[in-house]
Enzyme design. Structure first.
Site, PDB file in Angstrom:
ATOM      1  N   LYS A  23       0.832  -1.211   0.000  1.00 37.05           N
ATOM      2  CA  LYS A  23       0.000   0.000   0.000  1.00 37.05           C
ATOM      3  C   LYS A  23       0.866   1.261   0.000  1.00 37.05           C
ATOM      4  O   LYS A  23       0.530   2.244  -0.651  1.00 37.05           O
ATOM      5  CB  LYS A  23      -0.952   0.009   1.214  1.00 37.05           C
ATOM      6  CG  LYS A  23      -1.979  -1.096   1.190  1.00 37.05           C
ATOM      7  CD  LYS A  23      -3.215  -0.706   0.387  1.00 37.05           C
ATOM      8  CE  LYS A  23      -4.075  -1.876  -0.045  1.00 37.05           C
ATOM      9  NZ  LYS A  23      -4.594  -2.692   1.069  1.00 37.05           N
TER      10      LYS A  23
ATOM     11  N   LYS B 212      -6.038 -15.098 -11.007  1.00 40.73           N
ATOM     12  CA  LYS B 212      -7.362 -15.494 -10.564  1.00 40.73           C
ATOM     13  C   LYS B 212      -8.352 -14.358 -10.736  1.00 40.73           C
ATOM     14  O   LYS B 212      -7.968 -13.192 -10.806  1.00 40.73           O
ATOM     15  CB  LYS B 212      -7.333 -16.027  -9.140  1.00 40.73           C
ATOM     16  CG  LYS B 212      -6.749 -15.117  -8.102  1.00 40.73           C
ATOM     17  CD  LYS B 212      -6.868 -15.777  -6.738  1.00 40.73           C
ATOM     18  CE  LYS B 212      -6.803 -14.700  -5.684  1.00 40.73           C
ATOM     19  NZ  LYS B 212      -7.092 -15.087  -4.357  1.00 40.73           N
TER      20      LYS B 212
ATOM     21  N   LYS C 289     -10.847  -8.223  -8.678  1.00 39.66           N
ATOM     22  CA  LYS C 289     -10.890  -6.821  -9.112  1.00 39.66           C
ATOM     23  C   LYS C 289      -9.617  -6.411  -9.839  1.00 39.66           C
ATOM     24  O   LYS C 289      -9.651  -5.640 -10.788  1.00 39.66           O
ATOM     25  CB  LYS C 289     -11.089  -5.918  -7.898  1.00 39.66           C
ATOM     26  CG  LYS C 289     -12.477  -5.997  -7.335  1.00 39.66           C
ATOM     27  CD  LYS C 289     -12.508  -5.524  -5.894  1.00 39.66           C
ATOM     28  CE  LYS C 289     -13.454  -6.382  -5.069  1.00 39.66           C
ATOM     29  NZ  LYS C 289     -13.198  -6.321  -3.645  1.00 39.66           N
TER      30      LYS C 289
END
Ligand code: TRP
Length: 344
Positions: free
Chosen positions: A125, A208, A211
């Site tokens: 992040k 996979k 989003k």
């Protein structure tokens, strides 16, 4: 022992307590359904389950989300549509349980800067968003530990990406127990995601479904039939096998994985056989996959529309979840405050 109680002179393991949360950062997709939701629905039959929508955690990355209530409500609707039952499980919004925050504070007092800074999700992040390295982001793992331990959960169904957070939850639990010479908290374990899980890949050939792979590669439970058909017809494939019984490249393996998830075993076998004989036409496979996918998703989508339209019923469900979650949290907090030495 903690986990045992005596019933009719037999030792019976007490029910596991299960807790899991999801951040309301977008509609649920097929990966969420097969990777999590479907198992939640099974677990609620056998275990004491707490499923919540992590709308406090949202603020770590979206400090001014605006639509936070609507986003959380949308996830709740999708949970219910998938079969979660507010009578069987405790289903609530994280922000309806501010007791979590008191426990978060206690964990923060014994969480060290060094260990928090080393967390992979934190480092990611920071890299992605160097202008918003806030204390909430740093203490994401203590908030998650509070979510889980406020109910003394023993089992946490989460994916691999959450293993490190869960390990920290155990660290904070153990540290608290040692610090206050108590046995307040269990050391929760992940529920293996290896058993019986269907792999749900993205439609773009690799990775996979989720989003991060983008809208076009992801099938949402809210997708209309025409959208599903379009996405599947555009899914990545190749020019076809050139040798009999050839190993499938990843993008083809992925189409078969999706077929396995939503089509009948006969259908899977039929196309597998065509593939092995080099007679497969991917257009046909995709058409079949699209129809089976629509048949799978459409009833869910209809239920989402129905449940989403009944605001009064949803509010009652939120209130019930809030009350049940509060009962559990209040018990834990009373014990926590007592062992630390506060007035109760
Ligand atoms: N960190 C989890 C995720 O991003 C969401 C979450 C928050 C969670 N609190 C939790 C999951 C407690 C399980 C238990 O997926």
């Amino acid at each position: 022992m903690y986990l045992c109680r005596i019933i009719d002179n037999n030792f019976v393991m007490a029910k596991d307590i299960v807790c899991s949360g999801i951040r309301p950062t977008g509609n649920l997709h097929l990966g969420n359904y097969f990777g999590a939701l479907r198992n939640f629905v099974r677990m609620q039959e056998e275990m004491d389950c707490y499923f919540f929508i992590a709308d406090y955690h949202s603020l770590t990355t979206h400090p001014t989300p605006g639509s936070i209530y609507n986003d959380a409500r949308a996830i709740l609707v999708q949970y219910l549509a998938a079969g979660l039952d507010p009578e069987k499980a405790t289903i609530y919004l994280q922000s309806d349980l501010p007791e979590t925050i008191e426990l978060y504070l206690f964990f923060n007092m014994n969480a060290y800067l060094g260990e928090l800074e080393r967390v992979t999700s934190f480092k990611d992040k920071v890299r992605q968003n160097p202008n918003n390295v806030n204390a909430g982001l740093l203490t994401y793992p203590t908030l998650m530990a509070a979510d889980i331990l406020i109910h003394k959960a023993t089992r946490v169904p989460v994916g691999k990406d959450q293993e490190q957070h869960l390990e920290m939850t155990r660290t904070f639990a153990q540290r608290f127990n040692n610090m206050y010479h108590s046995e307040v908290f269990p050391l929760p374990q992940a529920i293996g995601s290896s058993t019986g899980l269907v792999k749900i890949p993205a439609l773009n050939g690799s990775g996979k479904m989720g989003k991060s792979e983008g809208e076009a590669s992801t099938i949402f439970l809210t997708d209309e039939p025409s959208v599903i058909r379009k996405k599947i017809m555009k899914a990545k494939s190749d020019s076809g096998p050139t040798e009999m019984n050839q190993q499938k490249p990843e993008e083809i393996e992925n189409l078969f994985s999706l077929l396995k998830a939503v089509s009948s075993p006969d259908t899977v076998e039929y196309f597998d056989d065509l593939y092995n004989r080099c007679q497969i036409r991917y257009g046909d496979l995709k058409k079949q996959l699209a129809e089976d996918m629509v048949n799978f998703v459409e009833p869910l989508r209809q239920r989402i529309l129905e449940i989403g339209a009944d605001d009064a019923a949803l509010r009652r469900i939120m209130d019930l979840g809030k009350e049940k979650a509060h009962d559990s949290a209040a018990r834990t907090l009373a014990e926590v405050r007592r062992v630390i030495g506060y007035r109760n």
